[in-house]
Write an enzyme that holds these catalytic residues in place. Structure first.
Site, PDB file in Angstrom:
ATOM      1  N   TYR A  67     -35.967  13.105  23.334  1.00 21.00           N
ATOM      2  CA  TYR A  67     -37.158  12.938  23.810  1.00 21.00           C
ATOM      3  C   TYR A  67     -37.827  13.834  22.980  1.00 21.00           C
ATOM      4  O   TYR A  67     -39.201  13.877  23.925  1.00 21.00           O
ATOM      5  CB  TYR A  67     -37.224  12.323  25.223  1.00 21.00           C
ATOM      6  CG  TYR A  67     -36.351  11.272  25.394  1.00 21.00           C
ATOM      7  CD1 TYR A  67     -36.946  10.466  25.791  1.00 21.00           C
ATOM      8  CD2 TYR A  67     -35.257  11.231  25.366  1.00 21.00           C
ATOM      9  CE1 TYR A  67     -36.191   9.383  26.361  1.00 21.00           C
ATOM     10  CE2 TYR A  67     -34.150  10.300  26.325  1.00 21.00           C
ATOM     11  CZ  TYR A  67     -35.170   9.023  25.815  1.00 21.00           C
ATOM     12  OH  TYR A  67     -35.000   7.632  26.609  1.00 21.00           O
ATOM     13  N   SER A  68     -37.588  14.925  22.501  1.00 19.11           N
ATOM     14  CA  SER A  68     -38.352  16.214  21.970  1.00 19.11           C
ATOM     15  C   SER A  68     -39.726  16.091  21.455  1.00 19.11           C
ATOM     16  O   SER A  68     -40.039  15.589  20.694  1.00 19.11           O
ATOM     17  CB  SER A  68     -37.864  16.561  20.668  1.00 19.11           C
ATOM     18  OG  SER A  68     -38.007  18.240  20.590  1.00 19.11           O
ATOM     19  N   ASN A  69     -40.257  16.504  22.542  1.00 22.25           N
ATOM     20  CA  ASN A  69     -41.739  17.225  21.681  1.00 22.25           C
ATOM     21  C   ASN A  69     -42.194  17.742  20.463  1.00 22.25           C
ATOM     22  O   ASN A  69     -42.877  17.382  20.135  1.00 22.25           O
ATOM     23  CB  ASN A  69     -43.060  17.218  22.838  1.00 22.25           C
ATOM     24  CG  ASN A  69     -43.036  16.834  23.788  1.00 22.25           C
ATOM     25  OD1 ASN A  69     -43.499  15.760  24.574  1.00 22.25           O
ATOM     26  ND2 ASN A  69     -42.815  17.527  24.839  1.00 22.25           N
TER      27      ASN A  69
END
Ligand SMILES: Cc1ncc(COP(=O)(O)O)c(C=O)c1O
Length: 301
Positions: A67-69
Site C-alpha cells: 500500500y506504499s504511498n
C-alpha cells in the site's frame, strides 16, 4: 523542469482545545501539492529525479509495501516527468491487481516486481542494490525515498513557511521527512516526529544519520497504535471527527496518528501557552481507498 505547483497552503485550524491551551495551530497542506504525487513524497523525490536526470538515467527503481504511498507517488512522478519506473514490492503473493495502490502504479506504467519478504530484507544492501541498478539500468531510490537528496527537497517546505513558529510536527516512517525539516529550522524552533510504527532507538538512529544534528528535535513513540498500519476505534473516531470539524481528510497510517498525537500531547500540557505549532499534512490520502476496501469503509470520505 522538475517543478510542481507550490508553495503549499499554510492553513490555520481552530478548535476549542487550542483556545483553552492558548496555542495557534497551522496545517502545512502538503497533501495539496499535487493530486497524484502528494505531500512529502514529491519533496523527497524532486532532487532524486534531478540527480537521476543529470546522471543520464531514464529509469527509476524503488521499493515499497503493498500500500506504499511512495510507490504510488514514484510511479506518478515518473510518468509526469518522462522516466520509466520499476517498483520492487514486498510480497510474492501479490499482483498488479491486488489493491488500488498497485493498480494505480501499474496504470502509471510502473513495472512491478513482487519478491518474497526475506528477499525484501536486502533493500538496504549495497551489493544487491548495485545488481538491481545494473540489471534494470535504473537510478535507485531507497524505500520511502529517504536519502540525502530527499532532505534538500523537504527543507524547501520549511523555507516556504513565512510566519514564525515554535514547533513543527510530522509523522515518521523512515525518518527522511523529519530529517529534512530539521535542516530548515532556525533559532529555537523544535521539530517533533510522531512515530507511526514501532521503532524506538532505530528511528532515532535513522534520523540522526540523515540530519547529523542532535539538537532541536525529538521523536515521540506513544502514538503508533501497536505498529505500522495498526489502528483502533479511537484513531478511526478521531480521524472521522477531524474530517467533520475541519473538512480535511487524514490518512490512518501517518497523518491521522500525527494529529491524534498532537491533540493528546496538547491535552497533556506539553505545549506552553502562546506556542505556535505547525503540523505538516504529509498527504498519503491515496491509501484511504485501499484501507476502506479492506476495512468496511470505516473512514468517512
Ligand atoms: C503520507 C506520509 N507521511 C509521512 C511519511 C513518513 O515519512 P518518512 O518515511 O520520511 O519518515 C510517509 C512515508 O514514508 C507517508 O507516506
Amino acid at each position: 523542469m522538475f517543478e510542481l505547483e507550490k508553495p503549499t497552503p499554510l492553513q490555520q485550524i481552530y478548535a476549542p482545545l487550542f483556545l483553552e491551551k492558548g496555542v495557534e495551530v497551522f496545517l502545512k497542506r502538503e497533501d495539496l501539492i499535487d493530486v497524484d504525487i502528494s505531500g512529502n513524497k514529491w519533496r523527497k523525490l524532486k532532487y532524486n529525479l534531478i540527480q537521476a536526470s543529470e546522471l543520464g538515467f531514464q529509469k527509476i527503481l524503488t521499493f515499497g509495501g503493498a500500500y506504499s504511498n511512495h510507490i504510488a507517488a514514484t510511479a506518478a512522478a515518473c510518468k509526469r516527468f518522462g522516466f520509466e519506473s520499476v517498483g520492487i514490492i514486498r510480497g510474492e503473493e501479490l499482483n498488479a491487481n491486488s489493491n488500488p495502490t498497485l493498480r494505480q502504479a501499474t496504470e502509471y506504467g510502473m513495472n512491478l516486481k513482487f519478491i518474497t519478504r526475506s528477499d525484501y530484507q536486502h533493500r538496504d544492501d549495497k551489493v544487491w542494490i548495485n545488481d538491481l541498478s545494473e540489471k534494470y539500468q535504473a537510478f535507485v531510490v531507497p524505500e520511502g525515498g529517504s536519502n540525502e537528496a530527499a532532505l534538500k527537497g523537504v527543507k524547501e517546505l520549511v523555507d516556504e513557511i513565512d510566519i514564525n513558529f515554535d514547533y513543527i510536527l510530522c509523522p515518521i516512517g523512515t525518518g527522511g521527512t523529519l530529517a529534512g525539516i530539521i535542516q530548515g529550522l532556525v533559532a529555537k524552533q523544535k521539530a517533533l516526529g510522531i512515530s507511526c510504527l514501532k521503532g524506538e532507538g532505530y528511528l532515532e538512529q535513522m534520523v540522526q544519520g540523515l540530519t547529523k544534528k542532535t539538537e532541536s528535535w525529538a521523536l515521540i513513540h506513544n502514538y503508533h497504535f501497536g505498529g505500522y498500519a495498526r489502528f483502533d476505534s479511537h484513531l478511526i473516531g478521531f480521524i472521522n471527527q477531524f474530517y467533520e470539524a475541519h473538512g480535511i481528510p487524514l490518512d490512518p497510517i501517518y497523518t491521522g496518528k500525527m494529529m491524534y498525537g498532537f491533540f493528546d500531547l496538547l491535552k497533556k500540557g506539553k505545549f506552553p501557552d502562546g506556542s505556535r505549532v505547525i503540523c505538516v499534512h504529509t498527504g498519503g490520502l491515496q491509501g484511504i481507498a485501499g484501507f476502506n476496501a479492506q476495512h468496511n469503509d470505516l473512514l468517512k470520505t
